[in-house]
Design a protein around this motif. Structure first.
Motif, PDB file in Angstrom:
ATOM      1  N   ALA A 125      58.979  26.333  15.452  1.00 35.66           N
ATOM      2  CA  ALA A 125      57.769  27.315  14.857  1.00 35.66           C
ATOM      3  C   ALA A 125      56.688  26.976  16.015  1.00 35.66           C
ATOM      4  N   ASP A 126      56.648  25.701  16.569  1.00 35.90           N
ATOM      5  CA  ASP A 126      55.533  25.254  17.571  1.00 35.90           C
ATOM      6  C   ASP A 126      55.473  26.210  18.580  1.00 35.90           C
ATOM      7  N   THR A 127      56.540  26.866  19.086  1.00 39.55           N
ATOM      8  CA  THR A 127      56.559  27.625  20.145  1.00 39.55           C
ATOM      9  C   THR A 127      57.015  29.108  20.019  1.00 39.55           C
ATOM     10  N   HIS A 128      57.389  29.290  18.943  1.00 36.56           N
ATOM     11  CA  HIS A 128      58.222  30.674  18.625  1.00 36.56           C
ATOM     12  C   HIS A 128      56.739  31.746  18.673  1.00 36.56           C
ATOM     13  N   PHE A 129      55.631  31.394  18.137  1.00 36.03           N
ATOM     14  CA  PHE A 129      54.581  32.565  17.834  1.00 36.03           C
ATOM     15  C   PHE A 129      53.609  32.126  18.925  1.00 36.03           C
ATOM     16  N   LEU A 130      53.745  31.342  19.764  1.00 32.11           N
ATOM     17  CA  LEU A 130      52.760  30.731  20.580  1.00 32.11           C
ATOM     18  C   LEU A 130      52.106  31.733  21.662  1.00 32.11           C
ATOM     19  N   LEU A 131      53.365  32.605  22.353  1.00 31.78           N
ATOM     20  CA  LEU A 131      52.943  33.915  23.159  1.00 31.78           C
ATOM     21  C   LEU A 131      52.336  34.786  22.618  1.00 31.78           C
ATOM     22  N   TYR A 132      52.333  35.322  21.376  1.00 32.84           N
ATOM     23  CA  TYR A 132      51.774  36.048  20.640  1.00 32.84           C
ATOM     24  C   TYR A 132      50.342  35.664  20.343  1.00 32.84           C
ATOM     25  N   ILE A 133      50.201  34.461  19.982  1.00 28.78           N
ATOM     26  CA  ILE A 133      48.677  33.713  19.761  1.00 28.78           C
ATOM     27  C   ILE A 133      48.086  33.958  21.134  1.00 28.78           C
ATOM     28  N   PRO A 187      54.192  29.424  40.575  1.00 29.96           N
ATOM     29  CA  PRO A 187      52.857  30.140  40.070  1.00 29.96           C
ATOM     30  C   PRO A 187      52.957  31.545  39.589  1.00 29.96           C
ATOM     31  N   ASN A 188      54.109  32.124  39.617  1.00 27.54           N
ATOM     32  CA  ASN A 188      54.243  33.548  39.062  1.00 27.54           C
ATOM     33  C   ASN A 188      54.531  33.620  37.597  1.00 27.54           C
ATOM     34  N   ILE A 189      54.595  32.199  36.923  1.00 21.43           N
ATOM     35  CA  ILE A 189      54.871  32.215  35.581  1.00 21.43           C
ATOM     36  C   ILE A 189      53.780  31.337  34.733  1.00 21.43           C
ATOM     37  N   ILE A 190      53.252  32.021  33.836  1.00 21.07           N
ATOM     38  CA  ILE A 190      52.184  31.290  33.061  1.00 21.07           C
ATOM     39  C   ILE A 190      52.811  30.336  32.006  1.00 21.07           C
ATOM     40  N   VAL A 194      53.045  20.810  36.034  1.00 20.24           N
ATOM     41  CA  VAL A 194      52.849  22.196  35.559  1.00 20.24           C
ATOM     42  C   VAL A 194      51.763  22.996  36.340  1.00 20.24           C
ATOM     43  N   VAL A 195      52.121  23.929  37.083  1.00 20.62           N
ATOM     44  CA  VAL A 195      51.157  24.932  37.726  1.00 20.62           C
ATOM     45  C   VAL A 195      51.037  26.313  36.982  1.00 20.62           C
ATOM     46  N   GLY A 196      49.693  26.593  36.744  1.00 23.34           N
ATOM     47  CA  GLY A 196      49.502  27.939  35.992  1.00 23.34           C
ATOM     48  C   GLY A 196      49.305  27.815  34.467  1.00 23.34           C
ATOM     49  N   LEU A 197      48.796  26.602  33.982  1.00 21.91           N
ATOM     50  CA  LEU A 197      48.544  26.352  32.700  1.00 21.91           C
ATOM     51  C   LEU A 197      47.415  26.967  31.921  1.00 21.91           C
ATOM     52  N   PHE A 198      47.832  27.573  30.794  1.00 23.34           N
ATOM     53  CA  PHE A 198      46.850  28.107  29.777  1.00 23.34           C
ATOM     54  C   PHE A 198      46.776  27.099  28.556  1.00 23.34           C
ATOM     55  N   ASP A 199      45.754  26.630  28.344  1.00 26.92           N
ATOM     56  CA  ASP A 199      45.804  25.700  27.216  1.00 26.92           C
ATOM     57  C   ASP A 199      45.055  26.268  25.929  1.00 26.92           C
ATOM     58  N   ILE A 218      55.676  31.542  29.229  1.00 30.77           N
ATOM     59  CA  ILE A 218      56.765  30.908  28.536  1.00 30.77           C
ATOM     60  C   ILE A 218      55.808  29.677  27.829  1.00 30.77           C
ATOM     61  N   ALA A 219      56.172  29.436  26.769  1.00 31.61           N
ATOM     62  CA  ALA A 219      55.427  28.624  25.882  1.00 31.61           C
ATOM     63  C   ALA A 219      56.233  27.054  25.645  1.00 31.61           C
ATOM     64  N   VAL A 220      55.529  26.032  25.665  1.00 31.05           N
ATOM     65  CA  VAL A 220      56.263  24.763  25.772  1.00 31.05           C
ATOM     66  C   VAL A 220      55.319  23.902  24.623  1.00 31.05           C
ATOM     67  N   ASP A 221      56.275  23.184  24.248  1.00 32.32           N
ATOM     68  CA  ASP A 221      55.573  21.831  23.379  1.00 32.32           C
ATOM     69  C   ASP A 221      56.461  20.752  23.461  1.00 32.32           C
ATOM     70  N   LEU A 222      55.752  19.571  23.000  1.00 30.71           N
ATOM     71  CA  LEU A 222      56.801  18.546  23.007  1.00 30.71           C
ATOM     72  C   LEU A 222      56.715  17.339  21.651  1.00 30.71           C
ATOM     73  N   GLU A 223      57.620  16.963  21.185  1.00 31.76           N
ATOM     74  CA  GLU A 223      57.917  15.956  20.298  1.00 31.76           C
ATOM     75  C   GLU A 223      57.779  14.433  20.948  1.00 31.76           C
ATOM     76  N   HIS A 224      57.059  13.574  20.565  1.00 32.83           N
ATOM     77  CA  HIS A 224      56.771  12.214  21.208  1.00 32.83           C
ATOM     78  C   HIS A 224      57.068  11.372  20.088  1.00 32.83           C
ATOM     79  N   HIS A 225      57.425  10.065  20.561  1.00 31.52           N
ATOM     80  CA  HIS A 225      57.738   8.782  19.641  1.00 31.52           C
ATOM     81  C   HIS A 225      57.264   7.570  20.446  1.00 31.52           C
TER      82      HIS A 225
END
Length: 800
Positions: free
Chosen positions: A376-384, A296-299, A320-325, A246-253
């Motif tokens: 758009a921040d996460t839609h393409f992130l797994l392909y990247i 742990p079975n989900i990146i 988060v367990v199993g992070l790929f930055d 899964i791809a994850v992103d946050l917007e912060h204020h």
């Protein structure tokens, strides 16, 4: 037009303008006005034009800063102190924003504060006119944190207690994760609840395989699901549990909040996108996402997750367990850019609308532009992620941890996931920490008196207290450049305060009298207060002592974990060659002796993954030097201590030795004539010469030898004649002056202009220079040297 072309044109225009202004300044302008009235009218017209340009430029610059630009009614206003101070405030505010924007663009940190209003963000997109994305300025929006079930507290000083109510996928029970410990500064802290799970986590073998990237769904024909109810959250969670990545992103204020708040969460799988509203009063229910985020079975793929990890813990209780930055992957691969916008452009050719990064993400409902930008921040992130993983595999050498780029990225991702949130505690004495004044002062070259330094610290502390009380960011209460302006001028009343600050926020306008009292009290206390540079040196000494203490007490680092065995397809090119070396080894060496003990088993056949050119030393034990010839062992002879023998009782030494010094034997450098004479008349007493083979000399050698003999004979004759002439004179007699051979103008040598050659083709020798009648005028006794001057701090009285 690209940026480089525009920059060159602006630079040329500025250079030409500066040169023209310098030439005008060097001329007598009042005289030119009186001499030519037309020139005066032209100068007045240009002054009015430049003043108008300066006003427009100042207005545009102030619109993008946190300061209010001064008003320029005429040219003379530029010389006023308050107007010039307004210029400085605008420029300082722009430089602060530029510094923050560069860090965000380079990918070092994610955006932490949307400092511009929503209208300004919409206006920034000048290329394509877009609708206004905020009908109400952000300063008038109600604060959503006031409606949270758990209203944030800004005055907590203890350790941050994890928000978890349960711990899915746990290896260590939750009860053991809530036992406090003391940090290096003696403060009580709670450990990371998933520290053991993250440290012992093993990434799947697919991370070390080169797999073709899976194509993403078309962006134009798909959309995202907006999650703003508990029912939609449960549906999304059920679908996320079936994913492998899964791809994850946050917007912060954090502009209208002291500690900040997560305003939006974007999650994408290979098939679907979700946008989660994290400003709902029931936002703590999002803790259920730990069933996916800690699985742990989900990146989990994130970009620049350093702050995201902390924000998820602080607001939602998610770990988060199993992070790929992908940020660490971009740095490991040596990309010129590390931002998410760069990766989108590199792999997708997708232009992200970065002006929406400045948006106020508290706005509800989200506009279409903000919704699509967030998706758009996460839609393409797994392909990247697929492309970057393949590139890491191709450039990795799995046989050595130092050259294993995949392992390097995974280790750094684990370190990022182990970040722990701590409450921001204000340190008024040393100014350390994320909210202290030390970082601000250390990055700004200032020269404060003790009074000014005391005012600066007091105003900084007042701003932090007010921001905590009002639940606003300190920058919203008062910009950083205003702190330095107040410390320099130390205003005594409200009017002077508003003149110094220029940009007065609503909070500062209401509390102006309170701040004036703080300034006056700090000014009086600063008479005997600490000095700025003494305090900075004290802080540096404490930090250096702390670093040395951590270095001394730091345990020996454990060796890097070896990556799991990669598939054969990946390891085929990097697999070490297996060699059978059993027949090439022996148990003894003529140089080193016995290499192995008799009871040691012979070495097994081993692979040679790394060839070292160093000579290995065998174990040094007594068996190496033992005699294995079979002779009986005999005790070693005991060496007697040396006895002293007097000089007269010692036997005579043989004076003939193999080592001698020519100077001690009276030797000297022989001349060529002596050497030739010795060669011509060999000594009969040396029997070794009878066995020498004399080689015949060639014609050239004979001529050289004869020439040397003639030259030596002429020199000897001159010396003999000179010695005879000196002996014939008495002590008081002098040699008669030889007028015939004395140098004069008549006997001067005129240099030849044409270079003649002799019969052999050689050039004539260079003749002596012309006669100089003044050559010997300098042969007179010299007087005392000039007096030596002494330089400051150095005396030449006893100089050598």
């Amino acid at each position: 037009m690209d940026f480089k072309t525009t920059q060159d044109q602006i630079t040329k225009a500025l250079i030409a303008t500066t040169r023209a202004a310098t030439r005008i300044n060097g001329a007598d302008v009042p005289f030119q006005r009186s001499l030519n009235p037309a020139a005066g009218e032209a100068l007045d017209g240009q002054n009015a034009r430049l003043l108008q340009l300066a006003r427009r430029l100042l207005e545009n610059a102030a619109a993008g800063s946190d300061a209010v630009g001064p008003v320029l009614p005429n040219v003379e206003a530029l010389d006023e102190d308050d107007k010039w101070r307004g210029f400085v405030d605008v420029i300082d505010s722009l430089l602060e924003k530029a510094d923050t924007s560069l860090d965000e663009y380079s990918g070092v940190v994610k955006r932490m504060s949307p400092g511009a209003e929503q209208n300004a963000a919409a206006t920034a997109a000048a290329a394509k006119p877009r609708p206004n994305i905020a009908a109400t300025p952000n300063k008038h929006l109600p604060k959503p944190q006031l409606l949270f079930e758990h209203v944030p507290k800004n005055d907590e000083t203890g350790g941050f207690r994890p928000l978890l109510t349960s711990k899915p996928h746990a290896k260590v029970p939750m009860e053991h994760c809530l036992q406090t410990f003391k940090d290096s500064r003696g403060r009580e802290q709670y450990p990371h609840p998933y520290q053991t799970e993250i440290e012992t986590y093993e990434y799947p073998n697919s991370m070390y395989q080169r797999i073709g990237p899976k194509p993403y769904k078309p962006f134009e024909t798909t959309t995202a699901t907006f999650v703003d109810t508990p029912e939609a959250l449960a549906t999304m969670l059920a679908e996320l549990k079936t994913a492998k990545e899964i791809a994850v992103d946050l917007e912060h204020h954090d502009n209208r909040s002291y500690i900040g708040m997560v305003s939006l969460m974007q999650i994408s799988t290979r098939e679907k996108d979700w946008i989660v509203d994290t400003l709902k009063p029931w936002r703590r229910q999002l803790e259920c996402l730990n069933q996916v985020f800690a699985d742990p079975n989900i990146i989990k793929v994130l970009h620049g997750a350093f702050m995201d990890i902390v924000w998820l813990q602080r607001d939602l209780g998610i770990y988060v367990v199993g992070l790929f930055d992908t940020y660490h992957a971009a740095r490991s691969l040596g990309y010129p850019g590390g931002s998410l916008a760069y990766l989108l452009e590199r792999f997708i050719k997708f232009q992200a609308q970065k002006q929406y990064q400045l948006a106020d993400w508290r706005i509800r409902p989200l506009t279409k532009e903000l919704f699509e930008y967030a998706r758009a921040d996460t839609h393409f992130l797994l392909y990247i992620f697929d492309n970057m993983r393949n590139e890491l595999v191709e450039k990795s050498d799995f046989s050595h941890p130092e050259t294993n780029k995949v392992l390097d990225v995974l280790v750094k991702s684990k370190d990022t996931a182990l970040q722990r949130y701590e409450h921001p505690i204000y340190d008024g004495d040393l100014g350390l920490g994320s909210t202290g004044w030390y970082r601000l002062v250390s990055r700004t070259p200032v020269q404060f008196t003790p009074q000014q330094f005391a005012v600066f610290r007091a105003v900084h502390k007042w701003r932090d207290d007010v921001a905590r009380e009002e639940d606003d960011s300190p920058i919203f209460v008062m910009p950083n450049h205003a702190l330095f302006s107040i410390a320099r001028d130390m205003p005594q009343d409200k009017a002077a305060l508003f003149t110094v600050v220029v940009h007065v926020s609503p909070t500062l306008r209401i509390r102006a009298e309170e701040l004036v009292e703080i300034i006056q009290g700090a000014k009086a206390a600063g008479m005997t207060g600490p000095d700025l540079y003494v305090t900075l040196q004290r802080i540096e000494n404490l930090r250096e002592a702390d670093r040395q203490e951590r270095t001394q007490t730091q345990p020996t680092p454990a060796p890097l974990a070896v990556a799991p065995p990669a598939p054969a397809a990946v390891m085929k090119s990097a697999a070490p060659i297996q060699l059978d070396t059993s027949a090439l080894r022996t148990n003894a060496s003529q140089f080193w002796g016995l290499l192995t003990k008799k009871d040691t088993a012979p070495p097994k056949s081993a692979s040679l993954p790394n060839i070292s050119f160093a000579l290995p030393l065998p174990p040094l034990h007594a068996d190496i030097f033992a005699d294995n010839s079979g002779a009986t062992d005999s005790p070693a002879p005991v060496q007697e201590p040396p006895k002293f023998i007097a000089q007269e009782d010692r036997p005579a030494e043989d004076p003939r030795t193999d080592i001698f010094v020519v100077k001690q034997l009276g030797g000297r450098k022989r001349k060529a004539t002596e050497a030739l004479a010795d060669a011509a008349t060999p000594s009969k007493s040396d029997p070794m010469l009878d066995d020498e083979i004399m080689l015949s000399e060639d014609d050239e050698t004979i001529r050289s030898r004869e020439k040397a003999e003639r030259k030596a004979a002429r020199k000897a004759a001159k010396r003999a004649a000179k010695q005879a002439a000196q002996e014939s004179l008495n002590d008081n007699d002098e040699l008669a002056f030889d007028y015939a051979n004395a140098p004069s103008v008549l006997h001067a040598n005129t240099p030849s202009t044409d270079k003649k050659k002799d019969r052999k083709g050689k050039k004539e020798k260079k003749k002596a220079a012309n006669f100089n009648p003044y050559a010997k005028m300098a042969d007179v006794p010299k007087g005392l040297p000039p007096k030596q001057k002494e330089s400051a701090g150095r005396s030449k009285t006893f100089g050598s």
